[in-house]
Enzyme design. Structure first.
Site, PDB file in Angstrom:
ATOM      1  N   ASP A 137       0.852  -1.193   0.000  1.00 33.08           N
ATOM      2  CA  ASP A 137       0.000   0.000   0.000  1.00 33.08           C
ATOM      3  C   ASP A 137       0.886   1.240   0.000  1.00 33.08           C
ATOM      4  O   ASP A 137       1.033   1.940   1.009  1.00 33.08           O
ATOM      5  CB  ASP A 137      -0.934  -0.025   1.210  1.00 33.08           C
ATOM      6  CG  ASP A 137      -1.876  -1.216   1.176  1.00 33.08           C
ATOM      7  OD1 ASP A 137      -2.365  -1.544   0.076  1.00 33.08           O
ATOM      8  OD2 ASP A 137      -2.124  -1.827   2.232  1.00 33.08           O
TER       9      ASP A 137
ATOM     10  N   LYS B 159       0.122  -8.009  -2.353  1.00 29.78           N
ATOM     11  CA  LYS B 159      -1.258  -7.508  -2.450  1.00 29.78           C
ATOM     12  C   LYS B 159      -1.252  -6.130  -3.092  1.00 29.78           C
ATOM     13  O   LYS B 159      -0.523  -5.235  -2.674  1.00 29.78           O
ATOM     14  CB  LYS B 159      -1.911  -7.419  -1.073  1.00 29.78           C
ATOM     15  CG  LYS B 159      -3.355  -6.897  -1.116  1.00 29.78           C
ATOM     16  CD  LYS B 159      -4.009  -6.925   0.245  1.00 29.78           C
ATOM     17  CE  LYS B 159      -3.706  -5.707   1.087  1.00 29.78           C
ATOM     18  NZ  LYS B 159      -4.438  -4.485   0.615  1.00 29.78           N
TER      19      LYS B 159
ATOM     20  N   ASP C 124      -6.863  -6.579  -4.302  1.00 27.49           N
ATOM     21  CA  ASP C 124      -7.789  -6.391  -3.180  1.00 27.49           C
ATOM     22  C   ASP C 124      -8.540  -5.072  -3.333  1.00 27.49           C
ATOM     23  O   ASP C 124      -8.178  -4.054  -2.745  1.00 27.49           O
ATOM     24  CB  ASP C 124      -6.996  -6.421  -1.868  1.00 27.49           C
ATOM     25  CG  ASP C 124      -7.888  -6.276  -0.645  1.00 27.49           C
ATOM     26  OD1 ASP C 124      -9.078  -6.622  -0.733  1.00 27.49           O
ATOM     27  OD2 ASP C 124      -7.385  -5.803   0.395  1.00 27.49           O
ATOM     28  N   LEU C 125      -9.603  -5.108  -4.142  1.00 27.00           N
ATOM     29  CA  LEU C 125     -10.406  -3.907  -4.381  1.00 27.00           C
ATOM     30  C   LEU C 125     -11.745  -3.946  -3.661  1.00 27.00           C
ATOM     31  O   LEU C 125     -12.495  -2.983  -3.714  1.00 27.00           O
ATOM     32  CB  LEU C 125     -10.628  -3.713  -5.889  1.00 27.00           C
ATOM     33  CG  LEU C 125      -9.361  -3.575  -6.740  1.00 27.00           C
ATOM     34  CD1 LEU C 125      -9.731  -3.397  -8.211  1.00 27.00           C
ATOM     35  CD2 LEU C 125      -8.509  -2.420  -6.258  1.00 27.00           C
ATOM     36  N   LYS C 126     -12.058  -5.068  -3.027  1.00 27.79           N
ATOM     37  CA  LYS C 126     -13.314  -5.192  -2.257  1.00 27.79           C
ATOM     38  C   LYS C 126     -14.499  -4.708  -3.081  1.00 27.79           C
ATOM     39  O   LYS C 126     -15.295  -3.876  -2.648  1.00 27.79           O
ATOM     40  CB  LYS C 126     -13.214  -4.429  -0.933  1.00 27.79           C
ATOM     41  CG  LYS C 126     -12.072  -4.914  -0.037  1.00 27.79           C
ATOM     42  CD  LYS C 126     -11.963  -4.056   1.203  1.00 27.79           C
ATOM     43  CE  LYS C 126     -10.837  -4.536   2.113  1.00 27.79           C
ATOM     44  NZ  LYS C 126      -9.492  -4.339   1.497  1.00 27.79           N
ATOM     45  N   ILE C 127     -14.616  -5.268  -4.266  1.00 29.77           N
ATOM     46  CA  ILE C 127     -15.615  -4.795  -5.225  1.00 29.77           C
ATOM     47  C   ILE C 127     -17.022  -4.961  -4.658  1.00 29.77           C
ATOM     48  O   ILE C 127     -17.393  -6.022  -4.147  1.00 29.77           O
ATOM     49  CB  ILE C 127     -15.458  -5.548  -6.558  1.00 29.77           C
ATOM     50  CG1 ILE C 127     -14.065  -5.266  -7.149  1.00 29.77           C
ATOM     51  CG2 ILE C 127     -16.542  -5.137  -7.546  1.00 29.77           C
ATOM     52  CD1 ILE C 127     -13.701  -6.134  -8.330  1.00 29.77           C
TER      53      ILE C 127
ATOM     54  N   ASP D  22     -20.941  -3.455  -5.707  1.00 34.39           N
ATOM     55  CA  ASP D  22     -21.802  -2.624  -6.554  1.00 34.39           C
ATOM     56  C   ASP D  22     -22.984  -3.491  -6.991  1.00 34.39           C
ATOM     57  O   ASP D  22     -23.140  -4.630  -6.524  1.00 34.39           O
ATOM     58  CB  ASP D  22     -21.002  -2.094  -7.750  1.00 34.39           C
ATOM     59  CG  ASP D  22     -21.541  -0.766  -8.286  1.00 34.39           C
ATOM     60  OD1 ASP D  22     -22.776  -0.574  -8.280  1.00 34.39           O
ATOM     61  OD2 ASP D  22     -20.733   0.070  -8.721  1.00 34.39           O
ATOM     62  N   ILE D  23     -23.783  -2.991  -7.910  1.00 37.55           N
ATOM     63  CA  ILE D  23     -24.881  -3.797  -8.431  1.00 37.55           C
ATOM     64  C   ILE D  23     -24.287  -4.972  -9.217  1.00 37.55           C
ATOM     65  O   ILE D  23     -23.161  -4.899  -9.719  1.00 37.55           O
ATOM     66  CB  ILE D  23     -25.831  -2.956  -9.308  1.00 37.55           C
ATOM     67  CG1 ILE D  23     -25.099  -2.408 -10.535  1.00 37.55           C
ATOM     68  CG2 ILE D  23     -26.449  -1.821  -8.490  1.00 37.55           C
ATOM     69  CD1 ILE D  23     -26.014  -1.741 -11.549  1.00 37.55           C
ATOM     70  N   PRO D  24     -25.028  -6.088  -9.319  1.00 40.91           N
ATOM     71  CA  PRO D  24     -24.461  -7.286  -9.959  1.00 40.91           C
ATOM     72  C   PRO D  24     -23.882  -7.049 -11.348  1.00 40.91           C
ATOM     73  O   PRO D  24     -22.814  -7.580 -11.678  1.00 40.91           O
ATOM     74  CB  PRO D  24     -25.648  -8.250  -9.995  1.00 40.91           C
ATOM     75  CG  PRO D  24     -26.456  -7.866  -8.779  1.00 40.91           C
ATOM     76  CD  PRO D  24     -26.351  -6.368  -8.715  1.00 40.91           C
TER      77      PRO D  24
ATOM     78  N   GLN E 241     -22.521  -4.372 -12.704  1.00 41.69           N
ATOM     79  CA  GLN E 241     -21.228  -3.699 -12.615  1.00 41.69           C
ATOM     80  C   GLN E 241     -20.154  -4.630 -12.060  1.00 41.69           C
ATOM     81  O   GLN E 241     -19.006  -4.635 -12.523  1.00 41.69           O
ATOM     82  CB  GLN E 241     -21.339  -2.457 -11.715  1.00 41.69           C
ATOM     83  CG  GLN E 241     -22.083  -1.294 -12.342  1.00 41.69           C
ATOM     84  CD  GLN E 241     -21.279  -0.595 -13.429  1.00 41.69           C
ATOM     85  OE1 GLN E 241     -20.127  -0.923 -13.691  1.00 41.69           O
ATOM     86  NE2 GLN E 241     -21.893   0.376 -14.083  1.00 41.69           N
TER      87      GLN E 241
ATOM     88  N   THR F 123     -11.249  -5.548   9.266  1.00 40.85           N
ATOM     89  CA  THR F 123     -10.507  -5.728  10.520  1.00 40.85           C
ATOM     90  C   THR F 123     -10.313  -4.423  11.277  1.00 40.85           C
ATOM     91  O   THR F 123      -9.882  -4.433  12.430  1.00 40.85           O
ATOM     92  CB  THR F 123      -9.132  -6.373  10.261  1.00 40.85           C
ATOM     93  OG1 THR F 123      -8.456  -5.638   9.235  1.00 40.85           O
ATOM     94  CG2 THR F 123      -9.294  -7.815   9.820  1.00 40.85           C
TER      95      THR F 123
ATOM     96  N   GLN G  50      -5.888  -1.058  12.952  1.00 43.01           N
ATOM     97  CA  GLN G  50      -6.531  -2.365  13.037  1.00 43.01           C
ATOM     98  C   GLN G  50      -7.062  -2.601  14.449  1.00 43.01           C
ATOM     99  O   GLN G  50      -6.403  -2.264  15.434  1.00 43.01           O
ATOM    100  CB  GLN G  50      -5.539  -3.479  12.679  1.00 43.01           C
ATOM    101  CG  GLN G  50      -4.918  -3.337  11.304  1.00 43.01           C
ATOM    102  CD  GLN G  50      -5.863  -3.681  10.170  1.00 43.01           C
ATOM    103  OE1 GLN G  50      -7.037  -3.980  10.395  1.00 43.01           O
ATOM    104  NE2 GLN G  50      -5.379  -3.649   8.960  1.00 43.01           N
TER     105      GLN G  50
ATOM    106  N   GLY H 107       1.373  -5.808   5.948  1.00 39.19           N
ATOM    107  CA  GLY H 107       1.754  -4.645   5.169  1.00 39.19           C
ATOM    108  C   GLY H 107       2.798  -3.797   5.846  1.00 39.19           C
ATOM    109  O   GLY H 107       4.001  -3.983   5.660  1.00 39.19           O
ATOM    110  N   ARG H 108       2.348  -2.860   6.662  1.00 35.55           N
ATOM    111  CA  ARG H 108       3.244  -1.856   7.238  1.00 35.55           C
ATOM    112  C   ARG H 108       4.431  -2.427   8.009  1.00 35.55           C
ATOM    113  O   ARG H 108       5.543  -1.867   7.914  1.00 35.55           O
ATOM    114  CB  ARG H 108       2.427  -0.890   8.106  1.00 35.55           C
ATOM    115  CG  ARG H 108       1.661   0.128   7.275  1.00 35.55           C
ATOM    116  CD  ARG H 108       0.588   0.847   8.050  1.00 35.55           C
ATOM    117  NE  ARG H 108      -0.611   0.029   8.176  1.00 35.55           N
ATOM    118  CZ  ARG H 108      -1.776   0.475   8.671  1.00 35.55           C
ATOM    119  NH1 ARG H 108      -1.871   1.720   9.099  1.00 35.55           N
ATOM    120  NH2 ARG H 108      -2.818  -0.325   8.744  1.00 35.55           N
TER     121      ARG H 108
END
Length: 239
Positions: free
Chosen positions: A15, A36, A63-66, A68-70, A72, A122, A192, A212-213
């Site tokens: 990130d 990631k 890792d975009l955590k999509i 939206d409507i189905p 899209q 998290t 977190q 990550g960090r």
């Protein structure tokens, strides 16, 4: 080379900006299985960042955590799968129709991209859930979303380490249980709320841990990674 080793259980979350991410990828290639690509990097560097990491021999978790409507989501997942992503997140809160649309997106892409559903972030605790009108216990919400993911043909879930054992019990031995919120002993929790050490997360049932960090911001990222590898190796030998 890394398949089946503890190094293949570690996903390093990059990130950061494009230049730093590529530098870290080159530094970590051959020493870890996964990186990631989250929103910060994907939106700044664009989809080509996935193939750049693949060229280094790294597997890529987009890792975009999509959510939206189905319609899209089906298109977005297909497009993301075609970048070469090995693993991708959609948000379980989108419901079964959306999750099934995500599966159709992967099928339309013709790739073997794994799909996992995010349960509860998290960074959230029960106070945060109450702020958005969810009054049931956090553990109940995670269980509900995990069952929904399973019934909607997801390959697994993202959850905190604290829910990993329950997810393993609910979803079975072959499910992907990916846990962010992993911090080596003594590392800052940052933003977190529900965390564990790498060895604790795997012992609880995580198939993969996201760090990550503690690696990316370390003075010596390779040294930080190797410390986690040693912790996981010692833990697996003790079992």
């Amino acid at each position: 080379m890394l398949e089946g080793s503890v190094r293949d259980q570690i996903i390093v979350a990059l990130d950061c900006d494009h230049e730093r991410a590529l530098s870290l990828g080159q530094m970590l290639a051959g020493k870890v299985g996964w990186v990631k690509v989250g929103m910060t990097l994907f939106y700044s560097a664009g989809p080509a960042i996935v193939s750049q990491f693949k060229d280094l021999g790294l597997k890529v978790f987009v890792d975009l955590k999509i959510h939206d409507i189905p319609h899209q989501v089906e298109g977005a997942v297909r497009a993301a799968a075609l970048t070469g992503a090995d693993l991708m997140t959609v948000h379980g809160l989108g419901g079964s129709s959306m999750l099934k649309a995500a599966r159709r997106g992967v099928e339309a892409a013709g790739t073997d991209t794994r799909l996992i559903a995010v349960t509860i972030l998290t960074s959230m605790d029960e106070t945060a859930l109450r702020e958005i009108g969810v009054d049931t216990p956090l553990a109940h919400e995670v269980d509900c979303l995990a069952r929904l993911a399973h019934d909607s043909e997801m390959d697994g879930v993202v959850c905190s380490p604290q829910e990993a054992a329950r997810m393993r019990s609910l979803l079975g031995a072959h499910a992907w249980v990916v846990t962010p919120g992993v911090r080596p002993q003594g590392a800052s929790a940052g933003d977190q709320s529900r965390i564990a050490t790498p060895a604790q997360a795997v012992a609880l049932g995580a198939s993969h841990i996201v760090v990550g960090r503690p690696i990316v911001q370390a003075d010596d990222p390779v040294c930080a990674l190797e410390g986690i590898v040693r912790e996981l190796s010692s833990s697996s030998e003790a079992v």
